[in-house]
Structures are given as structure tokens and as C-alpha cells.
Scaffold this motif. Structure first.
Motif, PDB file in Angstrom:
ATOM      1  N   GLY A   1       0.800  -1.219   0.000  1.00 18.57           N
ATOM      2  CA  GLY A   1       0.000   0.000   0.000  1.00 18.57           C
ATOM      3  C   GLY A   1       0.827   1.260   0.000  1.00 18.57           C
ATOM      4  O   GLY A   1       1.619   1.519  -0.892  1.00 18.57           O
ATOM      5  N   GLU A   2       0.648   2.051   1.051  1.00 20.43           N
ATOM      6  CA  GLU A   2       1.263   3.366   1.100  1.00 20.43           C
ATOM      7  C   GLU A   2       2.763   3.299   1.401  1.00 20.43           C
ATOM      8  O   GLU A   2       3.471   4.281   1.285  1.00 20.43           O
ATOM      9  CB  GLU A   2       0.592   4.221   2.183  1.00 20.43           C
ATOM     10  CG  GLU A   2      -0.936   4.173   2.174  1.00 20.43           C
ATOM     11  CD  GLU A   2      -1.525   4.490   0.820  1.00 20.43           C
ATOM     12  OE1 GLU A   2      -0.944   5.321   0.113  1.00 20.43           O
ATOM     13  OE2 GLU A   2      -2.559   3.914   0.480  1.00 20.43           O
ATOM     14  N   GLN A   3       3.247   2.153   1.862  1.00 21.42           N
ATOM     15  CA  GLN A   3       4.662   2.045   2.186  1.00 21.42           C
ATOM     16  C   GLN A   3       5.479   2.041   0.905  1.00 21.42           C
ATOM     17  O   GLN A   3       5.185   1.319  -0.051  1.00 21.42           O
ATOM     18  CB  GLN A   3       4.922   0.741   2.958  1.00 21.42           C
ATOM     19  CG  GLN A   3       4.137   0.646   4.261  1.00 21.42           C
ATOM     20  CD  GLN A   3       4.517   1.751   5.202  1.00 21.42           C
ATOM     21  OE1 GLN A   3       5.699   1.976   5.441  1.00 21.42           O
ATOM     22  NE2 GLN A   3       3.549   2.437   5.744  1.00 21.42           N
ATOM     23  N   THR A   4       6.521   2.816   0.835  1.00 18.55           N
ATOM     24  CA  THR A   4       7.378   2.860  -0.341  1.00 18.55           C
ATOM     25  C   THR A   4       8.824   2.702   0.082  1.00 18.55           C
ATOM     26  O   THR A   4       9.221   3.098   1.172  1.00 18.55           O
ATOM     27  CB  THR A   4       7.231   4.202  -1.083  1.00 18.55           C
ATOM     28  OG1 THR A   4       7.524   5.269  -0.184  1.00 18.55           O
ATOM     29  CG2 THR A   4       5.800   4.364  -1.620  1.00 18.55           C
ATOM     30  N   GLY A   5       9.614   2.084  -0.837  1.00 21.13           N
ATOM     31  CA  GLY A   5      11.029   1.919  -0.545  1.00 21.13           C
ATOM     32  C   GLY A   5      11.287   0.676   0.289  1.00 21.13           C
ATOM     33  O   GLY A   5      10.432   0.169   1.000  1.00 21.13           O
TER      34      GLY A   5
ATOM     35  N   ILE B   1      -0.452  -6.444  -7.327  1.00 20.05           N
ATOM     36  CA  ILE B   1      -1.397  -6.659  -6.226  1.00 20.05           C
ATOM     37  C   ILE B   1      -0.798  -6.074  -4.959  1.00 20.05           C
ATOM     38  O   ILE B   1       0.241  -6.531  -4.469  1.00 20.05           O
ATOM     39  CB  ILE B   1      -1.701  -8.157  -6.046  1.00 20.05           C
ATOM     40  CG1 ILE B   1      -2.366  -8.704  -7.310  1.00 20.05           C
ATOM     41  CG2 ILE B   1      -2.592  -8.379  -4.825  1.00 20.05           C
ATOM     42  CD1 ILE B   1      -2.548 -10.209  -7.318  1.00 20.05           C
ATOM     43  N   SER B   2      -1.446  -5.062  -4.427  1.00 22.40           N
ATOM     44  CA  SER B   2      -0.947  -4.356  -3.254  1.00 22.40           C
ATOM     45  C   SER B   2      -1.724  -4.791  -2.022  1.00 22.40           C
ATOM     46  O   SER B   2      -2.950  -4.725  -1.990  1.00 22.40           O
ATOM     47  CB  SER B   2      -1.097  -2.838  -3.448  1.00 22.40           C
ATOM     48  OG  SER B   2      -0.773  -2.148  -2.261  1.00 22.40           O
ATOM     49  N   VAL B   3      -0.996  -5.244  -1.003  1.00 21.12           N
ATOM     50  CA  VAL B   3      -1.613  -5.676   0.252  1.00 21.12           C
ATOM     51  C   VAL B   3      -1.074  -4.793   1.368  1.00 21.12           C
ATOM     52  O   VAL B   3       0.078  -4.919   1.776  1.00 21.12           O
ATOM     53  CB  VAL B   3      -1.296  -7.153   0.553  1.00 21.12           C
ATOM     54  CG1 VAL B   3      -1.959  -7.581   1.860  1.00 21.12           C
ATOM     55  CG2 VAL B   3      -1.758  -8.051  -0.591  1.00 21.12           C
TER      56      VAL B   3
END
Length: 453
Positions: free
Chosen positions: A4-8, A99-101
Motif C-alpha cells: 500500500g502506502e509504504q514505499t522503498g 497486487i498491493s496488500v
């Protein structure tokens, strides 16, 4: 696996570490050991897969697991038969499919959000604001692994019957109600207000839960503490309109499109059958798959004619679009062979139940087939048949862990169930449901009838 919103990489590893510390429910980060290998549970961002993503997920489950997928009572997906060395390749395949979890507690949205014409508010907007504003709080290792947050747009096919720790429901245009600990009828309302007010209220509840200590749920919050945070809660109306739950079959929309709801038999899917069905659905124009509470998934993007075509072929792939399907009134866990705790083959027993005891499956109650006393498939009071080392426990109105009303040896359970179905058929009054008939006679008379020669 995308979160989801987590990046990197650092944010992703932080999310994974949080899951590991929390000892959460089975996920791709921390799958659960079962009788057929490892099990991972997932729910995508917004509760939506594209039709192509769902095909890729099924292919990955076939490639890295044993090809068995399940949809839970709350609408999450489970992939079975994974091994330690196949978990990361599965996660990589799902990541490649886009697919984003999201990490953190599961946020459940009304399954047909953005589609149904009577939707009052946009749940996706509330979820996005919540994840943006309280990303750190949602990753707290102090939150309970099974903490549930429900966001219901107020449409006819929302989450009214689903229980949750925190529930946010659209009650009029631009107005949301925040409540805790229950379904739409039983949850305790705390406030009504704008989308921003609702999001802030969720943040306040997360902070309150963390302040109480590790793994606390909303039921653990004393009323005085709620009043201190939500001083106007006693003036919030608790009434809620009756609404439908998600249903199988075709829902025709005013713009000429249609949605088809199908239910896997006893909540379980075989990847090869699913892939073939989804390919047919894609050819007929389906664009999205939306898993839903009630062990249903919806296909969106169809027209009435293509929905009818899919309905006709669904049964050949282990799926039902029949609202009157008796099998829908059985809740069966994975059972022996798939779960290390299972004492009997629940799916085979369920098929037998449909064949010999149709009188029990009139829709007035769920018949719960549980391989052990944990009762994973159904958490509410109902008629429960529970596997034990010696045979079966029968609980006429309770949960799987309750003291049994009767016990039967393995060889005697079919006869007992047939006698119960015959008793209902003979004694039920005109217009009386199975559940009402059982209540009218009481446990002693019902058990006596099941033991008669």
C-alpha cells in the motif's frame, strides 16, 4: 509484495517486521502452519482485483502452493499448501502482478463501493485519508492482530451484518457515524460528523487502544474512557436501518451493466477451475473481482446477458450463483487433511449433510461443521457439529468450544443427523423455520429424538 502506502525497501521491511512482532493472522509475511503446508491470507487495497490480477493470483497459488484457495467469511483470500521456500516467490509474483496488500490491521470496505447507485459515501476516500494520516499508528506492534476496521458506504449491499472493532458508516451525504464493537445494529455509536471527523475519531481510537497495552480490542475499552475521548457519544443515535448483506446472483444496474455474485462451494476453490472460469468471465467482459463477506466474490464490468451466460456455467467450476443453494447455509472449516487440528473431513461431511438433511438448511440458521473446538469457520452461536478424538460433539445453539449437548461416535453421526432432519420435517408447524422449531422444542426433546432407535 507491495504494501500500500509504504514505499522503498526500508519502509517495506519495517512493515514486515511489525507483522512479525505482532504475531498476526496468517499473511505472506508470516504464514501459518497447517496440515497441508503453510497458509497465507491476504486482502488487496480497496478489496479489488482486476480480472487479470485474480487470474495471476490463481496461477501463482497453483505454482507455489497446492492449488487450493479459500475465501473466508469476512471476504479475505487464503492460499494453501505453501512451503517455506515458496512463500517469497509467491509474494514476488503477486508484486509483479501489481497486487498491493497494505500492512497493518485489515480495513474492510463495502464490497460494491463505487458501483451501487444507492451508495451514500465513498469508503475508499476514508481509507486513503486514514492510511495517509495514521500510517505509523496502523503499524504499531501494540495493536491486536485481529483488530478490524470497517468502512461502509451505506449502500444496500454493505457491511451491516459484519462485526468489527471500529466501524464507520455513511449515514447521509457528507456525514459518517463512527461506532465500536459490533455490527450495524449492535455497535456502540461514538459520533457523527464529516469524513475528516470520522478519520480523526479512528485515530483517537487507535491511540486509546495502544495506551491500554498490547493487543487490546475495542471491547476492552471502559465506557468512562470512551466518554473522556468522545464526550458527545451519549447523544448519538444508535438506530440503524435494516440492510441486505451481499448476495449471489445478478445485480442489474441502471446504466445497463451488471454485477454477478458467485459463491465457491463451502468457500473453497481449485486454482485450475478458477482460472478457467475467470478466463470465460474475462472473455465476456468482466473487469474486476471483489471478494466479499459471506464467502462470495463479485464480478464487475458485465452486462445482463454476459452475467446470465456466466451463471449458466458457474456450477461446472465449483461455483454457485443460486440464491437458494442449500450449501450456502453450511460453514465448514478446512478440516482433516488440510488443518493439523481437524478431526474429520468437513467438506465431505458438508456434501453428505446437503444430501441427507435438507430440512436443516432452510436459511434460518447456519450449520457449522468444525474440525475442532477452535471453530474457525463460524464465530456466532448456531447448530455446531465439532470433531473430537472420540467422534463428534453436537451443540444445538452455541459455538464450537461450548460444552456439547450430545456426543456421537464417528459411525453414528449420519444416523443422528438424519433423525434430526426427520424430526424437523415431522414436527415443524406451517410457516415455522427450522431454527424456530428447535427453539420451541428445546434441547432435551431434540436430543431425545436424535437418540431414538
Amino acid at each position: 509484495m507491495a504494501f500500500g502506502e509504504q514505499t522503498g525497501r526500508s519502509a517495506r521491511e519495517e512493515a514486515r517486521s511489525a507483522f512479525m512482532r505482532r504475531g498476526a493472522c496468517p499473511t505472506l509475511v508470516q504464514p501459518m502452519r497447517t496440515g497441508d503446508g503453510l497458509l497465507a491470507r491476504l486482502r488487496p487495497t480497496g478489496g479489488i482485483f482486476s480480472i487479470r490480477q485474480f487470474i495471476q493470483l490463481a496461477e501463482a497459488a497453483q505454482r507455489h502452493g497446492n492449488g487450493t484457495l479459500e475465501i473466508t467469511a469476512r471476504g479475505s483470500l487464503q492460499i494453501r499448501g505453501l512451503q517455506g521456500e515458496t512463500v517469497q516467490p509467491l509474494a514476488a509474483d503477486l508484486d509483479a502482478a501489481g497486487i498491493s496488500v497494505p500492512a497493518g490491521p485489515i480495513i474492510e470496505l463495502s464490497p460494491l463501493h463505487g458501483i451501487t447507485p444507492d451508495e451514500i459515501g465513498n469508503p475508499l476516500e476514508i481509507e486513503a485519508r486514514l492510511r495517509e494520516k495514521f500510517a505509523a499508528e496502523l503499524l504499531s506492534p501494540l495493536l491486536a492482530p485481529k483488530l478490524s476496521i470497517l468502512i461502509d458506504g451505506g449502500d444496500s449491499y454493505g457491511l451491516a451484518a459484519v462485526t468489527g472493532d471500529i466501524r464507520v458508516t455513511a449515514v447521509s451525504r457528507g456525514v459518517w457515524r463512527v461506532a465500536v464493537n459490533g455490527d450495524e445494529q449492535t455497535a456502540l455509536p461514538l459520533l457523527t460528523g464529516s469524513a475528516d471527523a470520522a478519520v480523526h475519531a479512528i485515530g483517537d481510537l487507535l491511540h486509546l487502544l495502544v495506551s491500554l497495552g498490547q493487543h487490546k480490542r475495542c471491547r476492552d475499552i471502559e465506557r468512562r474512557r470512551l466518554l473522556a475521548v468522545f464526550p458527545s457519544m451519549e447523544g448519538v443515535l444508535a438506530t440503524a436501518p435494516e440492510r441486505k448483506g451481499p448476495l449471489v446472483g445478478t445485480l442489474a444496474l441502471a446504466n445497463g451493466s451488471a454485477i454477478l455474485g458467485v459463491r465457491p462451494r463451502f468457500g473453497q476453490l481449485q486454482a485450475a477451475e478458477l482460472i478457467a472460469f475467470l478466463a470465460a468471465a474475462e472473455a465476456l467482459g468482466a473487469t474486476q473481482v471483489r471478494p466479499s463477506p459471506g464467502r462470495i466474490f463479485f464480478l464487475a464490468g458485465l452486462h445482463s446477458q454476459s452475467a446470465a451466460s456466466l451463471t449458466d456455467i458457474a456450477a461446472g467450476y465449483g461455483l454457485s450463483a443460486d440464491i437458494d443453494d442449500a450449501a450456502a447455509h453450511i460453514a465448514a472449516c478446512a478440516g482433516a487433511g488440510a488443518c493439523a487440528s481437524g478431526q474429520f473431513q468437513t467438506k465431505a461431511r458438508a456434501e453428505r449433510l446437503v444430501a441427507i438433511a435438507g430440512e436443516l438448511l432452510d436459511g434460518s440458521m447456519v450449520v457449522h461443521l468444525s474440525g475442532c473446538a477452535k471453530g474457525c469457520a463460524h464465530s456466532r452461536r448456531t447448530l455446531s457439529i465439532v470433531g473430537t478424538d472420540e467422534g463428534y460433539n453436537l451443540i444445538l445453539d452455541g459455538v464450537a468450544s461450548d460444552t456439547p449437548d450430545a456426543q456421537f461416535a464417528s459411525g453414528g453421526i449420519n444416523s443422528a443427523i438424519e433423525k434430526l432432519a426427520r424430526f424437523i420435517k415431522n414436527e415443524r408447524q406451517a410457516g415455522e423455520s427450522t431454527a424456530a422449531c428447535l427453539r420451541r422444542f428445546g434441547k432435551d426433546d431434540v436430543i431425545k429424538a436424535m437418540r431414538q432407535e
